[in-house]
Write a protein that holds these residues in place. Sequence first.
Motif, PDB file in Angstrom:
ATOM      1  N   ALA A  43      26.188  49.664 -10.245  1.00 40.80           N
ATOM      2  CA  ALA A  43      25.474  50.855 -10.680  1.00 40.80           C
ATOM      3  C   ALA A  43      24.630  51.353  -9.517  1.00 40.80           C
ATOM      4  CB  ALA A  43      24.598  50.536 -11.885  1.00 40.80           C
ATOM      5  N   SER A  44      24.177  52.582  -9.595  1.00 41.68           N
ATOM      6  CA  SER A  44      23.354  53.131  -8.531  1.00 41.68           C
ATOM      7  C   SER A  44      22.083  52.303  -8.367  1.00 41.68           C
ATOM      8  CB  SER A  44      22.993  54.577  -8.839  1.00 41.68           C
ATOM      9  OG  SER A  44      22.396  55.196  -7.725  1.00 41.68           O
ATOM     10  N   GLY A  45      21.794  51.908  -7.129  1.00 44.97           N
ATOM     11  CA  GLY A  45      20.636  51.079  -6.824  1.00 44.97           C
ATOM     12  C   GLY A  45      20.956  49.619  -6.629  1.00 44.97           C
ATOM     13  N   ASP A  46      22.193  49.204  -6.879  1.00 43.79           N
ATOM     14  CA  ASP A  46      22.567  47.801  -6.758  1.00 43.79           C
ATOM     15  C   ASP A  46      22.796  47.400  -5.302  1.00 43.79           C
ATOM     16  OD1 ASP A  46      22.411  47.643  -9.459  1.00 43.79           O
ATOM     17  OD2 ASP A  46      24.569  47.412  -9.815  1.00 43.79           O
ATOM     18  N   THR A  47      22.896  46.071  -5.108  1.00 45.81           N
ATOM     19  CA  THR A  47      23.155  45.489  -3.792  1.00 45.81           C
ATOM     20  C   THR A  47      24.385  44.597  -3.864  1.00 45.81           C
ATOM     21  OG1 THR A  47      20.830  45.508  -3.122  1.00 45.81           O
ATOM     22  CG2 THR A  47      22.253  43.941  -2.005  1.00 45.81           C
ATOM     23  N   VAL A  48      25.265  44.713  -2.863  1.00 43.40           N
ATOM     24  CA  VAL A  48      26.381  43.790  -2.691  1.00 43.40           C
ATOM     25  C   VAL A  48      26.042  42.880  -1.521  1.00 43.40           C
ATOM     26  CG1 VAL A  48      28.820  43.538  -2.143  1.00 43.40           C
ATOM     27  CG2 VAL A  48      28.062  45.396  -3.645  1.00 43.40           C
ATOM     28  N   LEU A  49      25.943  41.577  -1.797  1.00 38.48           N
ATOM     29  CA  LEU A  49      25.566  40.584  -0.797  1.00 38.48           C
ATOM     30  C   LEU A  49      26.802  39.763  -0.429  1.00 38.48           C
ATOM     31  CD1 LEU A  49      23.054  39.530   0.733  1.00 38.48           C
ATOM     32  CD2 LEU A  49      22.814  37.824  -1.083  1.00 38.48           C
ATOM     33  N   VAL A  50      27.175  39.796   0.851  1.00 35.14           N
ATOM     34  CA  VAL A  50      28.435  39.204   1.301  1.00 35.14           C
ATOM     35  C   VAL A  50      28.155  37.937   2.102  1.00 35.14           C
ATOM     36  CG1 VAL A  50      30.558  39.609   2.584  1.00 35.14           C
ATOM     37  CG2 VAL A  50      29.446  41.508   1.376  1.00 35.14           C
ATOM     38  N   PRO A  62      31.313  54.593  -2.892  1.00 36.98           N
ATOM     39  CA  PRO A  62      31.292  55.719  -3.837  1.00 36.98           C
ATOM     40  C   PRO A  62      29.956  56.456  -3.827  1.00 36.98           C
ATOM     41  CG  PRO A  62      30.988  53.648  -4.995  1.00 36.98           C
ATOM     42  CD  PRO A  62      31.252  53.287  -3.562  1.00 36.98           C
ATOM     43  N   ASP A  63      29.896  57.520  -4.601  1.00 34.16           N
ATOM     44  CA  ASP A  63      28.734  58.396  -4.644  1.00 34.16           C
ATOM     45  C   ASP A  63      27.637  57.784  -5.509  1.00 34.16           C
ATOM     46  OD1 ASP A  63      26.993  60.462  -4.454  1.00 34.16           O
ATOM     47  OD2 ASP A  63      28.161  61.877  -5.652  1.00 34.16           O
ATOM     48  N   LYS A  64      26.920  56.844  -4.917  1.00 33.60           N
ATOM     49  CA  LYS A  64      25.812  56.179  -5.603  1.00 33.60           C
ATOM     50  C   LYS A  64      24.895  55.559  -4.555  1.00 33.60           C
ATOM     51  CE  LYS A  64      28.799  53.554  -7.702  1.00 33.60           C
ATOM     52  NZ  LYS A  64      29.463  52.520  -8.553  1.00 33.60           N
ATOM     53  N   THR A  65      23.666  55.248  -4.925  1.00 36.95           N
ATOM     54  CA  THR A  65      22.761  54.519  -4.040  1.00 36.95           C
ATOM     55  C   THR A  65      23.184  53.059  -4.004  1.00 36.95           C
ATOM     56  OG1 THR A  65      20.887  56.005  -4.355  1.00 36.95           O
ATOM     57  CG2 THR A  65      20.383  53.743  -3.725  1.00 36.95           C
ATOM     58  N   LEU A  66      23.405  52.538  -2.791  1.00 43.53           N
ATOM     59  CA  LEU A  66      23.996  51.208  -2.671  1.00 43.53           C
ATOM     60  C   LEU A  66      23.561  50.552  -1.377  1.00 43.53           C
ATOM     61  CD1 LEU A  66      26.151  49.178  -3.819  1.00 43.53           C
ATOM     62  CD2 LEU A  66      27.811  50.372  -2.372  1.00 43.53           C
ATOM     63  N   ARG A 104      21.364  57.162  -1.330  1.00 38.81           N
ATOM     64  CA  ARG A 104      21.274  56.605   0.016  1.00 38.81           C
ATOM     65  C   ARG A 104      22.166  55.380   0.109  1.00 38.81           C
ATOM     66  NH1 ARG A 104      16.043  55.373  -2.083  1.00 38.81           N
ATOM     67  NH2 ARG A 104      15.319  57.250  -1.046  1.00 38.81           N
ATOM     68  N   PHE A 105      22.620  55.121   1.332  1.00 34.37           N
ATOM     69  CA  PHE A 105      23.484  53.974   1.587  1.00 34.37           C
ATOM     70  C   PHE A 105      22.911  53.180   2.735  1.00 34.37           C
ATOM     71  CE2 PHE A 105      27.163  52.211   4.023  1.00 34.37           C
ATOM     72  CZ  PHE A 105      27.464  51.194   3.131  1.00 34.37           C
ATOM     73  N   ILE A 106      22.805  51.858   2.557  1.00 35.74           N
ATOM     74  CA  ILE A 106      22.323  50.941   3.593  1.00 35.74           C
ATOM     75  C   ILE A 106      23.431  49.940   3.895  1.00 35.74           C
ATOM     76  CG2 ILE A 106      20.593  49.217   4.229  1.00 35.74           C
ATOM     77  CD1 ILE A 106      18.691  50.562   2.252  1.00 35.74           C
ATOM     78  N   LEU A 107      23.786  49.844   5.169  1.00 28.41           N
ATOM     79  CA  LEU A 107      24.752  48.856   5.640  1.00 28.41           C
ATOM     80  C   LEU A 107      24.034  47.957   6.628  1.00 28.41           C
ATOM     81  CD1 LEU A 107      27.783  47.974   5.680  1.00 28.41           C
ATOM     82  CD2 LEU A 107      28.041  49.464   7.690  1.00 28.41           C
ATOM     83  N   ASP A 108      24.052  46.631   6.376  1.00 31.03           N
ATOM     84  CA  ASP A 108      23.167  45.752   7.135  1.00 31.03           C
ATOM     85  C   ASP A 108      23.845  44.416   7.420  1.00 31.03           C
ATOM     86  OD1 ASP A 108      21.092  44.176   8.145  1.00 31.03           O
ATOM     87  OD2 ASP A 108      19.616  44.958   6.754  1.00 31.03           O
ATOM     88  N   GLY A 109      24.006  44.098   8.719  1.00 31.06           N
ATOM     89  CA  GLY A 109      24.293  42.725   9.100  1.00 31.06           C
ATOM     90  C   GLY A 109      25.748  42.323   9.190  1.00 31.06           C
ATOM     91  N   PHE A 110      26.622  43.168   9.752  1.00 26.22           N
ATOM     92  CA  PHE A 110      28.046  42.849   9.830  1.00 26.22           C
ATOM     93  C   PHE A 110      28.588  43.036  11.248  1.00 26.22           C
ATOM     94  CE2 PHE A 110      27.459  44.234   5.432  1.00 26.22           C
ATOM     95  CZ  PHE A 110      28.109  43.233   4.725  1.00 26.22           C
ATOM     96  N   GLN A 111      29.705  42.334  11.510  1.00 26.70           N
ATOM     97  CA  GLN A 111      30.576  42.704  12.616  1.00 26.70           C
ATOM     98  C   GLN A 111      31.670  43.603  12.042  1.00 26.70           C
ATOM     99  OE1 GLN A 111      34.082  40.607  14.796  1.00 26.70           O
ATOM    100  NE2 GLN A 111      32.214  39.794  15.731  1.00 26.70           N
TER     101      GLN A 111
END
Length: 399
Positions: A43-50, A62-66, A104-111
């Motif tokens: 859902a909008s506002g969630d975090t995916v932790l890899v 997709p079109d959501k805050t993530l 908004r979209f945040i991408l953090d900490g990947f190669q």
Amino acid sequence: MNKTHVMIVAVLLFGGPPLPLPAAVWTVPDPWPVIQQAVDSCASGDTVLVAPGHYLERLVIPDKTLTLASHALLTGDTLFIPQTILDGDSLGTVIRVDTGGQHRFILDGFQIRRGVGQHWVGGGVHVTDSADVALRRLHFTQNVSRYSGVCVYADETVETFSRPKYMLMQHIRAYDNSTSGLSRYLLVASSINGTRVSDVRISDMDDSGLMHVSSSDSLYVSDIYVRRAVSSGTLISAGLQSNGGLGFQEYSNITIEDCTWSNSVFVVLNGFWPGTVKNVRFMDNTQVGNRSQANRLFDVMFWGVPSHLDSLVFQRNRGVTGHSVVGEFELRHPSDAPWHHGRLTNLIVEDCVLGDSTYTPWNSSNNYPSMLTTSKLTLENARFVNNTVILTPGAGTPE
């Protein structure tokens, strides 16, 4: 699948108070084995932790805050970056960001590796709409693109979409990426309200530009380090695009060393409205190849006051065409009023050479040897030490 509800604090990307948001954290590879499945379930506002691993995926956000992040988000440990790999398998763009509107979209900490972009599509990360976007702690390798950013592309294109509202790139590393066709830059980012680029480290880059960044409102570029780059075009191009507002641009802590350039001005900072440039160092750079008059090391052109250039250092650079060792610093004003002046303070030009045994700028008409050209700038506290202009016979110049 179950999702664990947590309370996280989302901080606005470019200022503003912390905003508490209820959100969920989805983890990969357990319970979700595939990152795209986790992203689609958010859902909008969630975090995916890899978790650390090698993921052969080409993702569409997709079109959501993530927030999509490695474990570097939790620990701050940058060792998680090379251990958490997003691999496009040379089949297309690694991450396409379709987030827009107020999201908004945040991408953090990947190669991010082996992305391929074609026809105005970036290779590593491609942003396609007017969201706030933050790209943090990313390493790019083995990416390629035509006509757009090899590692990051966030700009207007021939497609029908708008630029990001805010764009942040921070702690970026890039190595072993390549251009294909007309693409000249690894990083391309243009925003509506503000662009901020900081902590970028590049070395051993072959025949491509590092960045082309701009904004219609504000632009901040800081902590850039480039070493052993070879470029036949512009290495850094940055500036404000519009004179319709009260924008401001600032460039600080930039070091360019042991690079070679030809056929263009190497670093260009320009655009409408005032700006500041401070703590910039050019060391051990050499111009080769094309000897066009336009080939210079550093050009600054701002429109408006107050503008201030401070602590610029040029050491052991060598050029063979007009103004190429240092460059041209110019302040302009729409009315061209003679009383509008900026300031150039604490300038050092040391052990630089202009010309060689067979060529000097004096060979061409209306062009004379010069280490530096300024216009409408007050010069304060400047040092010129052990610099050389090599004069050779040329048309109209007796031996």
